[in-house]
Design a protein around this motif. Sequence first.
Motif, PDB file in Angstrom:
ATOM      1  N   SER A  36       7.392   7.807  15.370  1.00  0.00           N
ATOM      2  CA  SER A  36       6.153   7.832  14.681  1.00  0.00           C
ATOM      3  C   SER A  36       6.268   7.423  13.477  1.00  0.00           C
ATOM      4  N   PHE A  37       5.269   6.933  12.570  1.00  0.00           N
ATOM      5  CA  PHE A  37       5.180   6.845  11.324  1.00  0.00           C
ATOM      6  C   PHE A  37       3.706   6.854  10.574  1.00  0.00           C
ATOM      7  N   GLY A  38       3.697   7.138   9.608  1.00  0.00           N
ATOM      8  CA  GLY A  38       2.584   7.345   8.531  1.00  0.00           C
ATOM      9  C   GLY A  38       2.821   7.413   7.150  1.00  0.00           C
ATOM     10  N   PHE A  39       1.884   7.823   6.388  1.00  0.00           N
ATOM     11  CA  PHE A  39       2.054   7.661   4.990  1.00  0.00           C
ATOM     12  C   PHE A  39       1.357   8.830   4.276  1.00  0.00           C
ATOM     13  N   VAL A  40       2.058   9.397   3.309  1.00  0.00           N
ATOM     14  CA  VAL A  40       1.770  10.485   2.499  1.00  0.00           C
ATOM     15  C   VAL A  40       0.592   9.935   1.461  1.00  0.00           C
ATOM     16  N   LEU A  41      -0.390  10.798   1.934  1.00  0.00           N
ATOM     17  CA  LEU A  41      -1.775  10.599   0.842  1.00  0.00           C
ATOM     18  C   LEU A  41      -1.870  11.067  -0.493  1.00  0.00           C
ATOM     19  N   ASN A  42      -0.883  12.064  -0.659  1.00  0.00           N
ATOM     20  CA  ASN A  42      -1.237  12.778  -1.908  1.00  0.00           C
ATOM     21  C   ASN A  42      -0.375  12.779  -2.858  1.00  0.00           C
ATOM     22  N   LYS A  43       0.879  12.005  -2.732  1.00  0.00           N
ATOM     23  CA  LYS A  43       1.806  11.905  -3.649  1.00  0.00           C
ATOM     24  C   LYS A  43       2.016  10.614  -4.497  1.00  0.00           C
ATOM     25  N   LEU A  44       1.683  10.533  -5.786  1.00  0.00           N
ATOM     26  CA  LEU A  44       1.104   9.541  -6.543  1.00  0.00           C
ATOM     27  C   LEU A  44       2.583   9.026  -7.090  1.00  0.00           C
ATOM     28  N   PHE A  45       2.923   7.883  -6.793  1.00  0.00           N
ATOM     29  CA  PHE A  45       4.001   7.116  -7.208  1.00  0.00           C
ATOM     30  C   PHE A  45       4.127   6.919  -8.752  1.00  0.00           C
ATOM     31  N   ASP A  46       5.183   6.968  -9.386  1.00  0.00           N
ATOM     32  CA  ASP A  46       5.306   6.864 -10.994  1.00  0.00           C
ATOM     33  C   ASP A  46       5.022   5.332 -11.442  1.00  0.00           C
ATOM     34  N   GLN A  47       4.654   4.384 -10.514  1.00  0.00           N
ATOM     35  CA  GLN A  47       4.313   3.231 -11.021  1.00  0.00           C
ATOM     36  C   GLN A  47       3.255   2.700 -10.497  1.00  0.00           C
ATOM     37  N   ARG A  48       2.493   1.563 -11.043  1.00  0.00           N
ATOM     38  CA  ARG A  48       1.053   1.214 -10.740  1.00  0.00           C
ATOM     39  C   ARG A  48       1.461  -0.014  -9.815  1.00  0.00           C
ATOM     40  N   LEU A  49       0.421  -0.611  -9.140  1.00  0.00           N
ATOM     41  CA  LEU A  49       0.817  -1.967  -8.230  1.00  0.00           C
ATOM     42  C   LEU A  49       1.326  -3.046  -9.279  1.00  0.00           C
ATOM     43  N   ASP A  50       0.765  -3.387 -10.289  1.00  0.00           N
ATOM     44  CA  ASP A  50       0.864  -4.210 -11.125  1.00  0.00           C
ATOM     45  C   ASP A  50       2.179  -4.333 -11.835  1.00  0.00           C
ATOM     46  N   GLU A  51       2.809  -3.096 -11.703  1.00  0.00           N
ATOM     47  CA  GLU A  51       4.069  -2.985 -12.306  1.00  0.00           C
ATOM     48  C   GLU A  51       5.260  -3.235 -11.232  1.00  0.00           C
ATOM     49  N   LEU A  52       4.590  -3.137  -9.859  1.00  0.00           N
ATOM     50  CA  LEU A  52       5.664  -3.504  -8.704  1.00  0.00           C
ATOM     51  C   LEU A  52       5.337  -4.815  -8.402  1.00  0.00           C
ATOM     52  N   ILE A  53       4.360  -5.467  -8.384  1.00  0.00           N
ATOM     53  CA  ILE A  53       3.985  -6.777  -8.072  1.00  0.00           C
ATOM     54  C   ILE A  53       3.399  -7.803  -9.135  1.00  0.00           C
ATOM     55  N   PRO A  54       4.414  -8.360  -9.846  1.00  0.00           N
ATOM     56  CA  PRO A  54       3.745  -9.333 -10.955  1.00  0.00           C
ATOM     57  C   PRO A  54       2.729 -10.084 -10.657  1.00  0.00           C
ATOM     58  N   ASP A  55       2.309 -10.380  -9.575  1.00  0.00           N
ATOM     59  CA  ASP A  55       1.338 -11.272  -9.226  1.00  0.00           C
ATOM     60  C   ASP A  55      -0.083 -10.664  -9.283  1.00  0.00           C
ATOM     61  N   ILE A  56      -0.117  -9.349  -9.294  1.00  0.00           N
ATOM     62  CA  ILE A  56      -1.185  -8.362  -9.476  1.00  0.00           C
ATOM     63  C   ILE A  56      -1.746  -8.507 -10.960  1.00  0.00           C
ATOM     64  N   ILE A  57      -3.094  -8.960 -11.268  1.00  0.00           N
ATOM     65  CA  ILE A  57      -3.307  -8.998 -12.701  1.00  0.00           C
ATOM     66  C   ILE A  57      -4.038  -7.545 -13.056  1.00  0.00           C
ATOM     67  N   PRO A  58      -5.096  -7.069 -12.289  1.00  0.00           N
ATOM     68  CA  PRO A  58      -5.756  -5.845 -12.914  1.00  0.00           C
ATOM     69  C   PRO A  58      -4.780  -4.714 -12.806  1.00  0.00           C
ATOM     70  N   PRO A  59      -4.714  -3.913 -14.115  1.00  0.00           N
ATOM     71  CA  PRO A  59      -3.792  -2.917 -14.357  1.00  0.00           C
ATOM     72  C   PRO A  59      -4.417  -1.565 -13.670  1.00  0.00           C
ATOM     73  N   ASN A  60      -3.410  -0.621 -13.492  1.00  0.00           N
ATOM     74  CA  ASN A  60      -3.679   0.613 -13.248  1.00  0.00           C
ATOM     75  C   ASN A  60      -4.079   0.931 -11.791  1.00  0.00           C
ATOM     76  N   ILE A  61      -3.772   0.170 -10.778  1.00  0.00           N
ATOM     77  CA  ILE A  61      -4.169   0.437  -9.447  1.00  0.00           C
ATOM     78  C   ILE A  61      -3.066   1.573  -8.982  1.00  0.00           C
ATOM     79  N   PRO A  62      -3.386   2.608  -8.473  1.00  0.00           N
ATOM     80  CA  PRO A  62      -2.388   3.549  -8.124  1.00  0.00           C
ATOM     81  C   PRO A  62      -1.565   3.108  -6.924  1.00  0.00           C
TER      82      PRO A  62
END
Length: 183
Positions: A36-62
Motif C-alpha cells: 500500500s501507499f499514500g501521502f501524509v496530508l498534514n506535515k508541511l515540508f520545510d521547502q516550497r515548490l519553487d525551491e525544489l523545482i527551479p522551473d516553478i515561477i510562483p513562490p510559496n506553493i507549499p
Amino acid sequence: MIQLEPGILLIADPFLKDPNFARSVILLCEHQEKGSFGFVLNKLFDQRLDELIPDIIPPNIPVYNGGPVQQDTIHFVHQLPELIEGGFEIVPGLYWGGRFDAAVELINSGKIDLSKIKFFIGYSGWSSGQLETEFKDKSWILSHISAPLVFKEKEQDIWKQALKNLGHSFAMMANFPSDPSLN
C-alpha cells in the motif's frame, strides 16, 4: 465498517509514537495484496515548490512531507483531470499524479486553481500485510475521504478535524495530549 482501500484516510491514533506518523492523516492512494501507499496530508515540508523545482515561477506553493519513502521524489494529488492528463483516479473527482510538465506549465501560466492541487515529497509505503497489522494493532483509525480536508490549507488542523468528523467519541480524542502522562 470501513475497509482499507484507495481513498480512505488513515488517522493516526493519538498515542502513536512513530515520529514519521504521529498525529498524521494519510490519504491511502493504493491498497493491494503486494502493498500500500499514500501521502501524509498534514506535515508541511520545510521547502516550497519553487525551491525544489527551479522551473516553478510562483513562490510559496507549499509542499508536504508525504512520508519517509523516496524523499527524492515529488508527487501530487489534484481535482483537475480535465487539465492534467494521465492521473490515477483514487476516488471519483480525486486523482494522484499525471503529466507533471503540464502541471508546471499550468502553474506558471496562472491557469490552475492552486486550492485543487497538493504536492508531496516522498510517500508512505507498506509492504504486503504490514498496514493490516498496524490497523489490527490500533495504530490507525479509518475514515472516508473528505476532499475539503485533503486540500485544507491549515495543515495543523487536519488531524483534529479528521477525528471530529467521525463524531463525538472520536472528537474527544482530538484533545488528548500527545503524552498521556501529562493528563
